[in-house]
Design a protein around this motif. Sequence first.
Motif, PDB file in Angstrom:
ATOM      1  N   CYS A 614       0.827  -1.203   0.000  1.00 49.93           N
ATOM      2  CA  CYS A 614       0.000   0.000   0.000  1.00 49.93           C
ATOM      3  C   CYS A 614       0.867   1.261   0.000  1.00 49.93           C
ATOM      4  O   CYS A 614       1.746   1.401   0.842  1.00 49.93           O
ATOM      5  CB  CYS A 614      -0.900  -0.036   1.236  1.00 49.93           C
ATOM      6  SG  CYS A 614      -1.762   1.526   1.479  1.00 49.93           S
ATOM      7  N   SER A 616       0.191   3.999   0.971  1.00 49.16           N
ATOM      8  CA  SER A 616      -0.060   4.840   2.137  1.00 49.16           C
ATOM      9  C   SER A 616       0.492   4.220   3.417  1.00 49.16           C
ATOM     10  O   SER A 616       1.210   4.868   4.164  1.00 49.16           O
ATOM     11  CB  SER A 616      -1.563   5.089   2.247  1.00 49.16           C
ATOM     12  OG  SER A 616      -1.854   5.627   3.503  1.00 49.16           O
ATOM     13  N   CYS A 617       0.114   2.940   3.681  1.00 46.52           N
ATOM     14  CA  CYS A 617       0.519   2.360   4.963  1.00 46.52           C
ATOM     15  C   CYS A 617       1.477   1.181   4.832  1.00 46.52           C
ATOM     16  O   CYS A 617       1.867   0.591   5.832  1.00 46.52           O
ATOM     17  CB  CYS A 617      -0.713   1.945   5.763  1.00 46.52           C
ATOM     18  SG  CYS A 617      -1.490   0.457   5.111  1.00 46.52           S
ATOM     19  N   CYS A 629      -5.929  -2.177  -0.114  1.00 46.31           N
ATOM     20  CA  CYS A 629      -5.026  -2.339   1.017  1.00 46.31           C
ATOM     21  C   CYS A 629      -5.616  -3.371   1.970  1.00 46.31           C
ATOM     22  O   CYS A 629      -6.821  -3.373   2.233  1.00 46.31           O
ATOM     23  CB  CYS A 629      -4.836  -1.007   1.726  1.00 46.31           C
ATOM     24  SG  CYS A 629      -3.734  -1.132   3.134  1.00 46.31           S
ATOM     25  N   CYS A 634      -7.159   1.423   6.606  1.00 42.65           N
ATOM     26  CA  CYS A 634      -6.601   2.274   5.564  1.00 42.65           C
ATOM     27  C   CYS A 634      -7.528   2.396   4.358  1.00 42.65           C
ATOM     28  O   CYS A 634      -7.846   3.497   3.915  1.00 42.65           O
ATOM     29  CB  CYS A 634      -5.247   1.718   5.153  1.00 42.65           C
ATOM     30  SG  CYS A 634      -4.513   2.520   3.751  1.00 42.65           S
TER      31      CYS A 634
END
Length: 796
Positions: A614, A616-617, A629, A634
């Motif tokens: 991911c 983002s995370c 994700c 998330c």
Amino acid sequence: MALPVEEWRVCAARRWAALEPALRERLSAASLHDALPLSCGLLRPEAEAAALRGLCRRARAGKEPAAARFYREEGNRLFGRRHYGAAARLYSQAASHELPGSPEVSVCFANRSAALFHLGHLEVCLEDIARAESHGYPDRLLPKVLLRKAECLLCLGRVQDAADALSAVENKIAVDGITTTQQTLLKKLNQLKIKIHEKESCPEPAPEGRDDIPRKSEVWEENDGISGASSSLRLNFDRERGRHLVASQDILPGQTLLKEEAFVSVLCPGERLLLPDSSETAWDTRVTNADLYCHRCLRQLLASVPCRGCSYAKYCSQNCADVAWEQYHRTECSLGPLLLTLGVFCHVALRTVLLAGFAEVSRLVEWSHDGDKDLRNPEARCKHLGEAPDTRAGTRGIPGCNDNGQYQSSYQAVFNLLPHAEKHSPEHKFLFMLSVVAMCKELQEAGLEAAVLNQESSEKWSKPKTREKTSGELSPGLKIMAEAMLRHVLQLQCNAQAITVMQESGSGDGAVVNKKPVRLATAFFPVLSLLNHSCCPNISVSFTGTAATVRASQPIRSGQEIFHCYGPHRCRMGVAERQQLLSQYFFECRCQACLDELESDVKSVVSVRNSFCCPSCRAPMQGEDMLCCSNEACAISVSRESLSHRLLDLQQQIKKALEQLRDGKADQAIKMLQKCQMDAGNFLSPEHLLMGEMEDHLAQVYATLGKWQDAARHLERSIEIVEMHHGPSSVEIGHELFKLAQILFNGFAVSEALSTIQRAEEILSVHCGPQSTQIQELQEMKTCLSELPRSILQRT
Ligand SMILES: [Zn+2]
Ligand SMILES: [Zn+2]
Ligand SMILES: [Zn+2]
Ligand SMILES: [Zn+2]
């Protein structure tokens, strides 16, 4: 390169599509024997044959004076810049375009001898000097070459020979008189004279014979039923698996199971030999397989011997050139452009029948026509045999075995490999029918028919008859050869074995040798072909020249089948991709890895490790086209397509970084690679193979800078990832550890180097055997390191 060039494939496909449906039907259903007469008339002289001739004009196979001049001048230029290795290769290129016995070719050899002298290849340098002399080296230039000879002999410690060579130069100069340009020569001569005199007055002690420690010789007991196989194997046969080999006793990892010389092999030519279009004669200096390896025995070339008739066959020695000429090249030599255009499979098919000889080919072709229909169809024959036989009496009926029930690496065994004629697509078969017919017509027109059919007296071989216009029909003898060739071309799809070598990649002047496996040749190995495929094989195959050695890569219990991997390995691709690739072999893989991945919901190791994370995370992403994700909190989703694009961009960036390294801009390369790593960390899983590759590249850059500790640190991370993908005892890990050993060695990290060498040795000797060059290099490093402390102590 295995298949014909694309334009010819398209041409054949068009012809096929335009045929009457009824004729297509007949061709599809026809046996190999009936198909050829049908397709013979379909190669129309003014259409397909003319198109093929046009394509052949792009192939560079003949001797061209302009090319010779170009390569010689390029060679001189690089020689001037002290790039002796590249210069030697260019002189070889130049020599291959000159006529044998001409003063021009002798100059190429003489120039090459100078490059070899600088490279320290003294014995080969002497060979080239002798070659220059025998090809009529210009008299006035001789003193310079003879001086080099004297210097070479002196370096080799052959003082008396050196003195003799020197007096030959002196006599020559005394007779010819000296010109001003030869003043430097004279100076050199006097220097050499002094050196020789010194050596004569105080001879060095003869070098002690280095007592070579006898290497552990492997226990090897040959099977009396299968040539080249170990006695711990047995030939079995059943309907489902066809012929296959099983362990007749427990086998240990590293044990040699098979040693086989290829029945036939053809060096894969380089791309350079085919120009994109016929418009320009742009010569280029790219190096191809044909420049690096012997056309016949695949040994690495240092000072190649060119063919007398063409520019594409280069040999390691005059002996190889003579044997190849006698066995097949006198037929192939003038066919170079056609063979390059039709691809390696057609070339292998032609060479196979030439090696077998007309008598043997026609015996087997005729045998395949008559007799019990079931007996000539190996697949139907299984019905008669029933259960797997384990006695010699039982093997007698197995296809390819001789009357004594022995399976040998013979033409009979090659002939009995399955052509799967009924499983190939009709278009595919048609392409090869036309190609084989084209080869036969060319043989006929070039006046080579008698040579192919072994009906000529040896004195006639030297000069083929002049081109003759022939009718559309092939002679009965050529028809038999054509049928066999068609069979071989079809067999190759399932039975072609690539001969690979570990080749140095990059410039090769770094302290750490980066080696990659490259495909060198395509071959028939009838015994090796007995092995069935598995995506998790239990053997490793390595090559020396044209010989294959098979070793157990893991313990194999008595009764278990021996499995080879045809390419799709479970560590390299997922089950879907593997099954797709394996469809060319006309079977569905049922190996343990495939069953596990197909029947359970277990994702393949490859897809798990090569997955995205991911942005983002950093949690793993899941799904097919739309990736989500896996972290519920998330909930980010991205299309697979966009991430794939990002991956592609990243790969481009890495390529650019490597170009920087090649241009000597190491610092910039490091910066770019570090940036790539940052990018990658945002969307690739930490175990992604590319993450390992970047570490590997960084290690390479630091090694070129002599920063050994940094290099080792990065390589260790790369090794972790390779280990996750390929396992701790894989050959891939062996190669990585070999690199690490070199880095630690260079950095004088003695104890770490020794333990790495130990690990690399253990793994590589299982896969490549204790005699392999890599093992020998490791042992040399070990010897060097064990002597190191003493020399350091003495200094302090
Ligand atoms: Zn050779
Ligand atoms: Zn030739
Ligand atoms: Zn499989
Ligand atoms: Zn996330």
